[in-house]
Scaffold this motif. Sequence first.
Motif, PDB file in Angstrom:
ATOM      1  N   ASP A 226      39.640  51.175  52.074  1.00 61.22           N
ATOM      2  CA  ASP A 226      38.844  50.516  53.111  1.00 61.22           C
ATOM      3  C   ASP A 226      37.376  50.418  52.675  1.00 61.22           C
ATOM      4  O   ASP A 226      36.929  51.105  51.759  1.00 61.22           O
ATOM      5  CB  ASP A 226      38.965  51.248  54.445  1.00 61.22           C
ATOM      6  N   ASP A 227      36.647  49.559  53.361  1.00 60.31           N
ATOM      7  CA  ASP A 227      35.257  49.283  52.984  1.00 60.31           C
ATOM      8  C   ASP A 227      34.362  50.515  53.121  1.00 60.31           C
ATOM      9  O   ASP A 227      33.419  50.696  52.339  1.00 60.31           O
ATOM     10  CB  ASP A 227      34.702  48.146  53.841  1.00 60.31           C
ATOM     11  N   ARG A 228      34.630  51.342  54.108  1.00 60.58           N
ATOM     12  CA  ARG A 228      33.810  52.534  54.304  1.00 60.58           C
ATOM     13  C   ARG A 228      33.928  53.491  53.122  1.00 60.58           C
ATOM     14  O   ARG A 228      32.941  54.036  52.637  1.00 60.58           O
ATOM     15  CB  ARG A 228      34.205  53.245  55.597  1.00 60.58           C
ATOM     16  N   LEU A 229      35.163  53.680  52.634  1.00 60.91           N
ATOM     17  CA  LEU A 229      35.383  54.555  51.481  1.00 60.91           C
ATOM     18  C   LEU A 229      34.708  53.985  50.242  1.00 60.91           C
ATOM     19  O   LEU A 229      34.089  54.725  49.463  1.00 60.91           O
ATOM     20  CB  LEU A 229      36.882  54.736  51.244  1.00 60.91           C
ATOM     21  N   LEU A 230      34.799  52.677  50.051  1.00 57.42           N
ATOM     22  CA  LEU A 230      34.135  52.049  48.904  1.00 57.42           C
ATOM     23  C   LEU A 230      32.625  52.238  48.979  1.00 57.42           C
ATOM     24  O   LEU A 230      31.965  52.493  47.972  1.00 57.42           O
ATOM     25  CB  LEU A 230      34.482  50.560  48.854  1.00 57.42           C
ATOM     26  N   ALA A 231      32.070  52.132  50.186  1.00 58.82           N
ATOM     27  CA  ALA A 231      30.632  52.307  50.353  1.00 58.82           C
ATOM     28  C   ALA A 231      30.217  53.735  50.041  1.00 58.82           C
ATOM     29  O   ALA A 231      29.166  53.974  49.433  1.00 58.82           O
ATOM     30  CB  ALA A 231      30.224  51.927  51.769  1.00 58.82           C
ATOM     31  N   LEU A 240      37.242  46.695  41.955  1.00 59.18           N
ATOM     32  CA  LEU A 240      38.699  46.821  42.113  1.00 59.18           C
ATOM     33  C   LEU A 240      39.466  45.746  41.362  1.00 59.18           C
ATOM     34  O   LEU A 240      40.709  45.794  41.331  1.00 59.18           O
ATOM     35  CB  LEU A 240      39.072  46.770  43.599  1.00 59.18           C
ATOM     36  N   GLU A 241      38.775  44.787  40.792  1.00 52.12           N
ATOM     37  CA  GLU A 241      39.462  43.729  40.062  1.00 52.12           C
ATOM     38  C   GLU A 241      40.169  44.289  38.836  1.00 52.12           C
ATOM     39  O   GLU A 241      39.572  44.969  38.008  1.00 52.12           O
ATOM     40  CB  GLU A 241      38.462  42.646  39.634  1.00 52.12           C
ATOM     41  N   GLY A 242      41.448  44.024  38.730  1.00 56.90           N
ATOM     42  CA  GLY A 242      42.251  44.524  37.614  1.00 56.90           C
ATOM     43  C   GLY A 242      42.680  45.967  37.749  1.00 56.90           C
ATOM     44  O   GLY A 242      43.358  46.489  36.860  1.00 56.90           O
ATOM     45  N   ALA A 243      42.285  46.639  38.835  1.00 55.62           N
ATOM     46  CA  ALA A 243      42.656  48.039  39.048  1.00 55.62           C
ATOM     47  C   ALA A 243      43.978  48.142  39.814  1.00 55.62           C
ATOM     48  O   ALA A 243      44.407  47.182  40.464  1.00 55.62           O
ATOM     49  CB  ALA A 243      41.560  48.769  39.810  1.00 55.62           C
ATOM     50  N   THR A 244      44.602  49.298  39.744  1.00 59.55           N
ATOM     51  CA  THR A 244      45.870  49.541  40.446  1.00 59.55           C
ATOM     52  C   THR A 244      45.779  50.816  41.265  1.00 59.55           C
ATOM     53  O   THR A 244      46.454  51.806  40.962  1.00 59.55           O
ATOM     54  CB  THR A 244      47.029  49.632  39.448  1.00 59.55           C
ATOM     55  N   PRO A 245      44.934  50.859  42.308  1.00 59.59           N
ATOM     56  CA  PRO A 245      44.859  52.074  43.130  1.00 59.59           C
ATOM     57  C   PRO A 245      46.183  52.323  43.841  1.00 59.59           C
ATOM     58  O   PRO A 245      46.811  51.397  44.351  1.00 59.59           O
ATOM     59  CB  PRO A 245      43.730  51.761  44.120  1.00 59.59           C
ATOM     60  N   ARG A 301      32.148  62.250  39.060  1.00 50.55           N
ATOM     61  CA  ARG A 301      32.583  61.220  40.010  1.00 50.55           C
ATOM     62  C   ARG A 301      33.046  59.962  39.287  1.00 50.55           C
ATOM     63  O   ARG A 301      34.037  59.340  39.678  1.00 50.55           O
ATOM     64  CB  ARG A 301      31.464  60.905  40.996  1.00 50.55           C
ATOM     65  N   GLU A 302      32.365  59.582  38.232  1.00 48.72           N
ATOM     66  CA  GLU A 302      32.776  58.398  37.483  1.00 48.72           C
ATOM     67  C   GLU A 302      34.141  58.611  36.832  1.00 48.72           C
ATOM     68  O   GLU A 302      34.972  57.701  36.809  1.00 48.72           O
ATOM     69  CB  GLU A 302      31.731  58.066  36.421  1.00 48.72           C
ATOM     70  N   ASP A 303      34.380  59.807  36.302  1.00 47.86           N
ATOM     71  CA  ASP A 303      35.680  60.083  35.693  1.00 47.86           C
ATOM     72  C   ASP A 303      36.768  60.090  36.764  1.00 47.86           C
ATOM     73  O   ASP A 303      37.885  59.614  36.532  1.00 47.86           O
ATOM     74  CB  ASP A 303      35.646  61.425  34.954  1.00 47.86           C
ATOM     75  N   GLY A 304      36.451  60.631  37.951  1.00 48.47           N
ATOM     76  CA  GLY A 304      37.421  60.623  39.033  1.00 48.47           C
ATOM     77  C   GLY A 304      37.738  59.215  39.501  1.00 48.47           C
ATOM     78  O   GLY A 304      38.905  58.879  39.755  1.00 48.47           O
ATOM     79  N   ILE A 305      36.716  58.366  39.605  1.00 40.30           N
ATOM     80  CA  ILE A 305      36.939  56.975  39.998  1.00 40.30           C
ATOM     81  C   ILE A 305      37.792  56.260  38.957  1.00 40.30           C
ATOM     82  O   ILE A 305      38.675  55.454  39.298  1.00 40.30           O
ATOM     83  CB  ILE A 305      35.588  56.263  40.200  1.00 40.30           C
ATOM     84  N   ARG A 306      37.566  56.566  37.688  1.00 36.20           N
ATOM     85  CA  ARG A 306      38.395  55.978  36.618  1.00 36.20           C
ATOM     86  C   ARG A 306      39.865  56.325  36.825  1.00 36.20           C
ATOM     87  O   ARG A 306      40.754  55.467  36.717  1.00 36.20           O
ATOM     88  CB  ARG A 306      37.911  56.492  35.254  1.00 36.20           C
ATOM     89  N   LEU A 307      40.152  57.579  37.163  1.00 32.25           N
ATOM     90  CA  LEU A 307      41.534  58.004  37.394  1.00 32.25           C
ATOM     91  C   LEU A 307      42.110  57.364  38.646  1.00 32.25           C
ATOM     92  O   LEU A 307      43.288  56.994  38.680  1.00 32.25           O
ATOM     93  CB  LEU A 307      41.587  59.531  37.505  1.00 32.25           C
TER      94      LEU A 307
END
Length: 385
Positions: A226-231, A240-245, A301-307
């Motif tokens: 959701d937008d709140r989490l992204l913010a 999120l383009e090309g990502a597979t969350p 945080r960046e490594d976690g977002i990558r995962l």
Amino acid sequence: MSGMDIAERRRPQDGRAAFRGEGQKVDLRVSSLPSLHGEVIVIRLLRKGGERLSLAQIGFTERDLAAVLDAVERPQGLILITGPTGSGKTSTLYSFLEHLADEEHNIITLEDPVEYELGGINQTQINERIGFTFAKALRTVLRQDPDIVMVGEIRDPETAELALQASLTGHLVYSTLHTNNAPSAMIRLRDLDVPSYLVSSSLTLVMAQRLARRVCAACAEPTRPDDRLLAQLHLTARDLEGATPMAGRGCSACMDSGYRGRHGVFEVLRIDAAVRELIAANGSESSIRRAGRMAGMRTLREDGIRLALAGVTTLDEVLRVTPADMAEEGVCPVCAQEVDPEFTTCPWCATTLRPDACANCEHALQTGWSVCPQCATPVPGAPVA
């Protein structure tokens, strides 16, 4: 079972026991704490001799693994792993030791307590009740002609200085610290009154880590954050383009939690010439972080977002286990290049420098706000009052 006094309920107690069930032996670390309505009991489970991971299985990226191997295979130096209790620091240290364990290396560990038994390694149990502390044990160990020494934790100035001096006299030393991230380890050593010249000349690698829960493979399905989490994570739809969350729906395999197993999240700071000079000059934590970022360091945080974008864990889990990246004025948070305060986009890496701004008046917004305080425009993704 754990040797604790069952009649004593006024004082906290610690104990350990062994339990065998379903064909495997488990070590139990038991801790009790008196509370208003009785005792609180926490049991930590350690599988005896079970599935210790190799360095290749820990979860490093290729770049971080190369940096770690370069430091681990050196004949001398100090390697520090930082993080809170239960973040997997000791397991990572054991993977370092197993990578080097052979008949040619004299490896000695000082632990409190010894969590796993490793073959070919001399493991020593600290006992502060009889005065056998880390500092006293380290003084004795250095007379045993060791090649590699693992100090379970640096807790006091004497242990810190002995560990750093040992790394300068031909020994490879591994140890841990309790700090939030890798750059703050140098500030912690400074707080322990260790001379900066000693830190800069002996330190070779600092690594911060956390453990994030894995998405359950049995019930994983694609999801749209959701937008709140992204913010909150300073992400945009473009990220999120090309990502597979992925997210776990919940099933019997994961007890309806959506998660099963854990994965390491890492922040690897190589001590290169630029970082070494900053340490020797008593540089600030932000300046050390900036130099590390310039050399390619990825934050926790960046490594976690990558995962999370790869579907290994979720963005909610990343937000839970990783500390927020501190924004530095005049510095891009992604590439660490200097930018003008008036820039809205980094000219180096195209990162949006003001992702949390009001769509109507561009007033700076804070996480959790429902409306803009300047023009009352609703914040996208914020909960409705």
